[in-house]
Design a protein around this motif. Structure first.
Motif, PDB file in Angstrom:
ATOM      1  N   LYS A  27       0.830  -1.199   0.000  1.00 39.68           N
ATOM      2  CA  LYS A  27       0.000   0.000   0.000  1.00 39.68           C
ATOM      3  C   LYS A  27       0.869   1.255   0.000  1.00 39.68           C
ATOM      4  N   ARG A  28       0.380   2.270  -0.725  1.00 40.78           N
ATOM      5  CA  ARG A  28       1.079   3.556  -0.799  1.00 40.78           C
ATOM      6  C   ARG A  28       2.557   3.344  -1.143  1.00 40.78           C
ATOM      7  N   VAL A  29       2.785   2.657  -2.269  1.00 37.95           N
ATOM      8  CA  VAL A  29       4.139   2.304  -2.667  1.00 37.95           C
ATOM      9  C   VAL A  29       4.970   3.560  -2.925  1.00 37.95           C
ATOM     10  N   LYS A  30       6.255   3.482  -2.580  1.00 40.32           N
ATOM     11  CA  LYS A  30       7.184   4.603  -2.771  1.00 40.32           C
ATOM     12  C   LYS A  30       8.544   4.049  -3.175  1.00 40.32           C
ATOM     13  N   PRO A  31       9.453   4.917  -3.643  1.00 44.02           N
ATOM     14  CA  PRO A  31      10.754   4.437  -4.130  1.00 44.02           C
ATOM     15  C   PRO A  31      11.520   3.580  -3.127  1.00 44.02           C
ATOM     16  N   SER A  32      11.305   3.785  -1.843  1.00 44.61           N
ATOM     17  CA  SER A  32      12.040   2.996  -0.851  1.00 44.61           C
ATOM     18  C   SER A  32      11.633   1.525  -0.858  1.00 44.61           C
ATOM     19  N   HIS A  33      10.521   1.207  -1.503  1.00 49.80           N
ATOM     20  CA  HIS A  33      10.086  -0.185  -1.610  1.00 49.80           C
ATOM     21  C   HIS A  33      10.788  -0.926  -2.750  1.00 49.80           C
ATOM     22  N   SER A  34      11.590  -0.210  -3.541  1.00 52.94           N
ATOM     23  CA  SER A  34      12.319  -0.854  -4.631  1.00 52.94           C
ATOM     24  C   SER A  34      13.272  -1.900  -4.081  1.00 52.94           C
ATOM     25  N   GLY A  35      13.487  -2.954  -4.851  1.00 52.44           N
ATOM     26  CA  GLY A  35      14.416  -3.996  -4.431  1.00 52.44           C
ATOM     27  C   GLY A  35      13.985  -5.362  -4.941  1.00 52.44           C
ATOM     28  N   THR A  36      14.588  -6.400  -4.378  1.00 56.21           N
ATOM     29  CA  THR A  36      14.315  -7.777  -4.783  1.00 56.21           C
ATOM     30  C   THR A  36      13.407  -8.437  -3.755  1.00 56.21           C
ATOM     31  N   TYR A  37      12.321  -9.005  -4.235  1.00 62.22           N
ATOM     32  CA  TYR A  37      11.362  -9.713  -3.390  1.00 62.22           C
ATOM     33  C   TYR A  37      11.430 -11.206  -3.706  1.00 62.22           C
ATOM     34  N   GLU A  38      11.321 -12.013  -2.661  1.00 63.49           N
ATOM     35  CA  GLU A  38      11.433 -13.456  -2.826  1.00 63.49           C
ATOM     36  C   GLU A  38      10.146 -14.148  -2.402  1.00 63.49           C
ATOM     37  N   CYS A  39       9.648 -15.009  -3.294  1.00 63.50           N
ATOM     38  CA  CYS A  39       8.502 -15.855  -2.984  1.00 63.50           C
ATOM     39  C   CYS A  39       9.026 -17.275  -2.786  1.00 63.50           C
ATOM     40  N   GLN A  40       8.685 -17.873  -1.646  1.00 65.73           N
ATOM     41  CA  GLN A  40       9.207 -19.201  -1.328  1.00 65.73           C
ATOM     42  C   GLN A  40       8.075 -20.151  -0.983  1.00 65.73           C
ATOM     43  N   ILE A  41       8.101 -21.339  -1.623  1.00 69.71           N
ATOM     44  CA  ILE A  41       7.116 -22.375  -1.354  1.00 69.71           C
ATOM     45  C   ILE A  41       7.826 -23.539  -0.678  1.00 69.71           C
ATOM     46  N   SER A  42       7.342 -23.919   0.490  1.00 70.26           N
ATOM     47  CA  SER A  42       7.957 -25.018   1.243  1.00 70.26           C
ATOM     48  C   SER A  42       7.076 -26.257   1.133  1.00 70.26           C
ATOM     49  N   SER A  43       7.634 -27.330   0.602  1.00 72.02           N
ATOM     50  CA  SER A  43       6.951 -28.623   0.531  1.00 72.02           C
ATOM     51  C   SER A  43       8.019 -29.685   0.738  1.00 72.02           C
ATOM     52  N   ALA A  44       7.990 -30.776  -0.037  1.00 67.44           N
ATOM     53  CA  ALA A  44       9.068 -31.766   0.066  1.00 67.44           C
ATOM     54  C   ALA A  44      10.378 -31.111  -0.333  1.00 67.44           C
ATOM     55  N   ASN A  45      10.303 -30.218  -1.322  1.00 71.39           N
ATOM     56  CA  ASN A  45      11.452 -29.397  -1.714  1.00 71.39           C
ATOM     57  C   ASN A  45      11.095 -27.928  -1.521  1.00 71.39           C
ATOM     58  N   ILE A  46      12.091 -27.087  -1.497  1.00 73.93           N
ATOM     59  CA  ILE A  46      11.869 -25.648  -1.346  1.00 73.93           C
ATOM     60  C   ILE A  46      12.057 -24.982  -2.706  1.00 73.93           C
ATOM     61  N   TYR A  47      11.027 -24.266  -3.137  1.00 74.54           N
ATOM     62  CA  TYR A  47      11.072 -23.557  -4.412  1.00 74.54           C
ATOM     63  C   TYR A  47      11.038 -22.061  -4.130  1.00 74.54           C
ATOM     64  N   THR A  48      11.899 -21.328  -4.824  1.00 74.68           N
ATOM     65  CA  THR A  48      11.943 -19.873  -4.633  1.00 74.68           C
ATOM     66  C   THR A  48      11.871 -19.167  -5.982  1.00 74.68           C
ATOM     67  N   TYR A  49      11.337 -17.953  -5.937  1.00 76.53           N
ATOM     68  CA  TYR A  49      11.259 -17.134  -7.143  1.00 76.53           C
ATOM     69  C   TYR A  49      11.504 -15.684  -6.731  1.00 76.53           C
ATOM     70  N   HIS A  50      12.359 -14.990  -7.498  1.00 77.94           N
ATOM     71  CA  HIS A  50      12.727 -13.615  -7.171  1.00 77.94           C
ATOM     72  C   HIS A  50      12.109 -12.637  -8.164  1.00 77.94           C
ATOM     73  N   VAL A  51      11.652 -11.516  -7.630  1.00 74.48           N
ATOM     74  CA  VAL A  51      11.062 -10.448  -8.448  1.00 74.48           C
ATOM     75  C   VAL A  51      11.767  -9.143  -8.118  1.00 74.48           C
ATOM     76  N   ASN A  52      12.243  -8.457  -9.161  1.00 73.84           N
ATOM     77  CA  ASN A  52      12.880  -7.157  -8.964  1.00 73.84           C
ATOM     78  C   ASN A  52      11.850  -6.054  -9.189  1.00 73.84           C
ATOM     79  N   LEU A  53      11.653  -5.237  -8.164  1.00 76.26           N
ATOM     80  CA  LEU A  53      10.666  -4.157  -8.217  1.00 76.26           C
ATOM     81  C   LEU A  53      11.379  -2.814  -8.245  1.00 76.26           C
ATOM     82  N   GLU A  54      10.981  -1.982  -9.204  1.00 72.14           N
ATOM     83  CA  GLU A  54      11.523  -0.619  -9.271  1.00 72.14           C
ATOM     84  C   GLU A  54      10.357   0.363  -9.208  1.00 72.14           C
TER      85      GLU A  54
END
Length: 219
Positions: A27-54
């Motif tokens: 909410k109320r996004v601003k430049p300080s929120h820029s960076g790399t965000y990681e989504c991680q799914i934990s199951s038998a194996n761990i899956y991760t996905y990175h998103v770069n936000l500018e």
């Protein structure tokens, strides 16, 4: 879930059958929120996905638009669903109106009473769209025609955008009759071919008999 609570962020979780959608909302996004965000799914194996936000310092221009789609060929007594999505430049439109053959659709009119329902909502992301859903229960042949969606967006003045679709209510009895007529024509065609083949065979027998008689006379 988030690793650490943050009042500026939340996770929207929606399950649709075997598919789950997880949306991170800032909410109320601003430049300080820029960076790399990681989504991680934990199951038998761990899956991760990175998103770069500018996050830009200035607001990106969004071209106002409007779209309309849904059920265009319903059968009698079925349900008609139409969805209108109108996007504004810097905020969502104020309202969306529906018209049928030039007449405003309202739920309390006799033609639509207890059949038509209009639901409007603004998606939290991206927050500049207004979505309106028109649902008509127990469709009649008189419901066929041109449906218009009109949105009104406040700006320096008032921005009005419209779009339309043509809805055709199918006539099941006519469709069945057409199929039956087509079947009859095909059968007649087959019979005609059979008669032609029979005539050819009779003609061939006649000529063979005539040739036999001529051969006997000459001999």
């Amino acid at each position: 879930m988030m690793y650490a609570p943050n009042p500026e962020m939340s996770v929207d979780f929606v399950r649709n059958g075997r598919i789950t959608n997880n949306t991170l909302i800032i909410k109320r996004v601003k430049p300080s929120h820029s960076g790399t965000y990681e989504c991680q799914i934990s199951s038998a194996n761990i899956y991760t996905y990175h998103v770069n936000l500018e996050v830009l310092n200035t607001r990106r221009y969004i071209e106002p638009s409007i779209t309309l789609d849904g059920t265009l060929y319903p059968s009698p007594n079925q349900k008609l669903n139409l969805t209108c999505n109108s996007t504004g430049h810097d905020r969502s439109p104020d309202k969306i109106d529906w018209f049928h053959n030039g007449n405003l659709i309202t739920e309390n009119k006799p033609q639509w009473r207890n059949r038509a329902v209009i639901v409007n909502y603004v998606p939290e992301v991206p927050g500049v769209s207004l979505i309106s859903q028109l649902t008509i229960d127990k469709v009649r042949t008189s419901d066929a025609g041109i449906y218009i969606c009109r949105s009104m967006t406040p700006s320096e003045g008032i921005t009005v955008k419209t779009t339309s679709v043509i809805v055709n209510v199918l006539n099941a009895e006519k469709d069945i009759k057409k199929r039956e007529d087509g079947h009859t024509q095909d059968t007649s065609h087959k019979l005609s071919r059979q008669d032609t083949n029979k005539t050819v065979r009779l003609s061939s027998c006649f000529y063979l008999t005539l040739l036999g008689l001529l051969f006997q006379i000459v001999k």
